[in-house]
Design an enzyme around this catalytic site. Sequence first.
Site, mmCIF file in Angstrom:
data_model
loop_
_atom_site.group_PDB
_atom_site.id
_atom_site.type_symbol
_atom_site.label_atom_id
_atom_site.label_comp_id
_atom_site.label_asym_id
_atom_site.label_seq_id
_atom_site.Cartn_x
_atom_site.Cartn_y
_atom_site.Cartn_z
ATOM 1 N N LYS A 181 0.892 -1.171 0.000
ATOM 2 C CA LYS A 181 0.000 0.000 0.000
ATOM 3 C C LYS A 181 0.921 1.210 0.000
ATOM 4 O O LYS A 181 1.434 1.611 1.034
ATOM 5 C CB LYS A 181 -0.903 -0.008 1.239
ATOM 6 N N CYS A 290 13.817 10.054 7.116
ATOM 7 C CA CYS A 290 13.674 9.660 8.521
ATOM 8 C C CYS A 290 14.965 9.917 9.270
ATOM 9 O O CYS A 290 14.955 10.195 10.454
ATOM 10 C CB CYS A 290 13.241 8.201 8.617
ATOM 11 N N GLU A 389 9.652 15.797 15.099
ATOM 12 C CA GLU A 389 10.126 15.603 13.731
ATOM 13 C C GLU A 389 9.434 16.613 12.803
ATOM 14 O O GLU A 389 8.213 16.639 12.715
ATOM 15 C CB GLU A 389 9.816 14.177 13.274
HETATM 16 P P1 NAI Z 1 1.927 8.445 7.631
HETATM 17 O O1 NAI Z 1 2.772 7.697 8.583
HETATM 18 O O2 NAI Z 1 0.525 8.713 8.063
HETATM 19 O O3 NAI Z 1 1.884 7.689 6.217
HETATM 20 C C1 NAI Z 1 2.746 6.633 5.844
HETATM 21 C C2 NAI Z 1 1.928 5.532 5.173
HETATM 22 O O4 NAI Z 1 0.982 5.031 6.098
HETATM 23 C C3 NAI Z 1 1.135 5.986 3.961
HETATM 24 O O5 NAI Z 1 1.114 4.959 3.001
HETATM 25 C C4 NAI Z 1 -0.253 6.196 4.544
HETATM 26 O O6 NAI Z 1 -1.268 6.086 3.576
HETATM 27 C C5 NAI Z 1 -0.318 5.072 5.541
HETATM 28 N N1 NAI Z 1 -1.279 5.266 6.633
HETATM 29 C C6 NAI Z 1 -1.683 6.429 7.218
HETATM 30 N N2 NAI Z 1 -2.572 6.187 8.187
HETATM 31 C C7 NAI Z 1 -2.756 4.845 8.238
HETATM 32 C C8 NAI Z 1 -3.552 3.982 9.037
HETATM 33 N N3 NAI Z 1 -4.356 4.446 9.989
HETATM 34 N N4 NAI Z 1 -3.474 2.648 8.819
HETATM 35 C C9 NAI Z 1 -2.663 2.160 7.872
HETATM 36 N N5 NAI Z 1 -1.898 2.925 7.080
HETATM 37 C C10 NAI Z 1 -1.930 4.259 7.257
HETATM 38 O O7 NAI Z 1 2.683 9.783 7.279
HETATM 39 P P2 NAI Z 1 2.167 11.057 6.426
HETATM 40 O O8 NAI Z 1 0.804 11.465 6.879
HETATM 41 O O9 NAI Z 1 2.353 10.765 4.993
HETATM 42 O O10 NAI Z 1 3.202 12.155 6.901
HETATM 43 C C11 NAI Z 1 3.023 12.795 8.154
HETATM 44 C C12 NAI Z 1 4.342 12.969 8.866
HETATM 45 O O11 NAI Z 1 4.907 11.702 9.161
HETATM 46 C C13 NAI Z 1 5.410 13.681 8.085
HETATM 47 O O12 NAI Z 1 5.281 15.048 8.167
HETATM 48 C C14 NAI Z 1 6.660 13.173 8.739
HETATM 49 O O13 NAI Z 1 6.936 13.934 9.895
HETATM 50 C C15 NAI Z 1 6.304 11.780 9.156
HETATM 51 N N6 NAI Z 1 6.842 10.785 8.226
HETATM 52 C C16 NAI Z 1 7.974 10.140 8.573
HETATM 53 C C17 NAI Z 1 8.539 9.240 7.710
HETATM 54 C C18 NAI Z 1 9.791 8.547 8.083
HETATM 55 O O14 NAI Z 1 10.367 7.845 7.261
HETATM 56 N N7 NAI Z 1 10.254 8.677 9.289
HETATM 57 C C19 NAI Z 1 7.965 8.955 6.391
HETATM 58 C C20 NAI Z 1 6.730 9.671 6.137
HETATM 59 C C21 NAI Z 1 6.218 10.543 7.033
#
Ligand code: NAI
Length: 498
Positions: A181, A290, A389
Amino acid sequence: MPDLNTPTTWQHFIGGSPVEPASGEYFDSTDPATRRTLYRAARGTAPDVDRAVTAARKAFEDPRWRDLSQTRRGHLLRRLGELLAENADELAPMESRDNGKLLREMRGQLAALPEYYHYYAGLADKIHGATVPASDLRVLNYTVREPVGVVGAITPWNSPLTLTTSKLAPALCTGNTVVIKPSEYTSATGLRLAELALEAGFPPGVVNVVTGFGVEAGAALVDHPGLAKISFTGSTATGSRIAASAASRFIGSTLELGGKSPQLVFEDADVGNAAMGVVAGVFAAAGQTCIAGSRVLAHRSVYEELLERVCERARTIRIGDPLDEATELGPLAFEAQRDKVAGYVDLGRSEGARVLTGGASSDGGLGGYFYEPTVLVDVDNSMRVVREEIFGPVVAVMPFDTEEEAVRLANETEYGLAAGVWTSNLARAHRVAGRLDAGTVWVNTYRAMSPMSPRQGFKSSGVGIEHGTESVNEYTRLKSVWINTAEEPVADPFTMRS
Ligand code: NAI
Ligand code: MG
């Protein structure tokens, strides 16, 4: 490449074919550098996820995959790596357009990605159990490492191909099937990756992709009873929700989450190198990694010089079109992410931080979601801008006086993903590396990564291991088989044991 004037439509990829969404709905994916719509992707919901998990389960039990020798599995992984290299000219701009990552960085990632598949190709037929000594020599006890079944891979938008590979390659290497996904902001390259896996010879249904939003497609995947394992990279908040769901059904989860990684610059460091490391650590990929080195701790004797060098380079970073090879900083991946970064810098100001350079949004001359490379000083560990972050090109720099203080400040965070140490003192390098609460420590370098090197987030930065031989354990279960080789009849059933 999709034609910008007539956006393409992408379906899910299930059981080896494009599949229309049960909802009949699609959503737009935009280019954050120009705000143009690139393509429309299928809006996945629970019925699509169910279809994908069912296809993956069927493929898992299909003799074409189940009975394939480990060596043959390795051949397929090798072929997939080659196909990525052969298709790099298509994939690199595709991902650059989708998330604003520099084309030159994408080219670099695509040069490295085949090696991940090749690494796991080589590993595939070196995975085995052991013969275990038994207390009764007439008993043979051995262990087998088995695939777990259907693996759900939920990935973010910052480096979709690379981060998907960190899950897909070990999951396939160990004989599982996968439902990916991708992030709703970057669906395209994940879909292409699944097509290439089919082309490489993986049977239909071994690699599936359901696109859509986190709360719809993502949550449906995590909660699907047919899932045997979930592997996630993304925010700590979402990771926590996923871990709870997995735990409630006793399935494993591998989580690679957020960070607020410190870079420690000691008085004996080469300050020029350290400044380059700081710039690379937090401004590369516009800070959307990250492992971003977003907190810099500098010894007071080199603090001013380091700041001067970092600010000087930050001011000359070329912002612009990520497809232009001369560009050094592309946009944030989407509007809300840019607004989040801008909000954090404003919050920092109100908390008392001083903006030395940057501190403003920009449209990059293209109408996109850019933010200037930003250096904050007069900060301390109590400020949200230092604790949380940001995931953008924003670094907070503070001075320290002693090694003890530097280590304490560095560890004073809920995260523990990575850390950088800049020093020319060998003993100090080892000493500090040993004391830092972080899964990866780089000394006199930053951002180095290899399929051979295991990585793990400590504290709120994750659970489980990606890359390296240890990653195999995340996608296998260990079975213990006992064989009675004795000719004697089985003795007293009430004391029977070996
Ligand atoms: P997110 O963690 O919500 O999204 C990552 C993945 O999880 C996406 O594919 C999303 O569709 C999925 N997802 C979201 N909610 C879910 C749920 N309840 N159940 C299952 N899958 C779910 O991150 P988002 O909203 O894209 O970004 C928000 C913040 O997260 C960013 O501003 C950043 O600070 C952080 N982030 C950190 C990352 C890292 O590698 N450390 C990568 C992406 C985001
Ligand atoms: Mg996009």
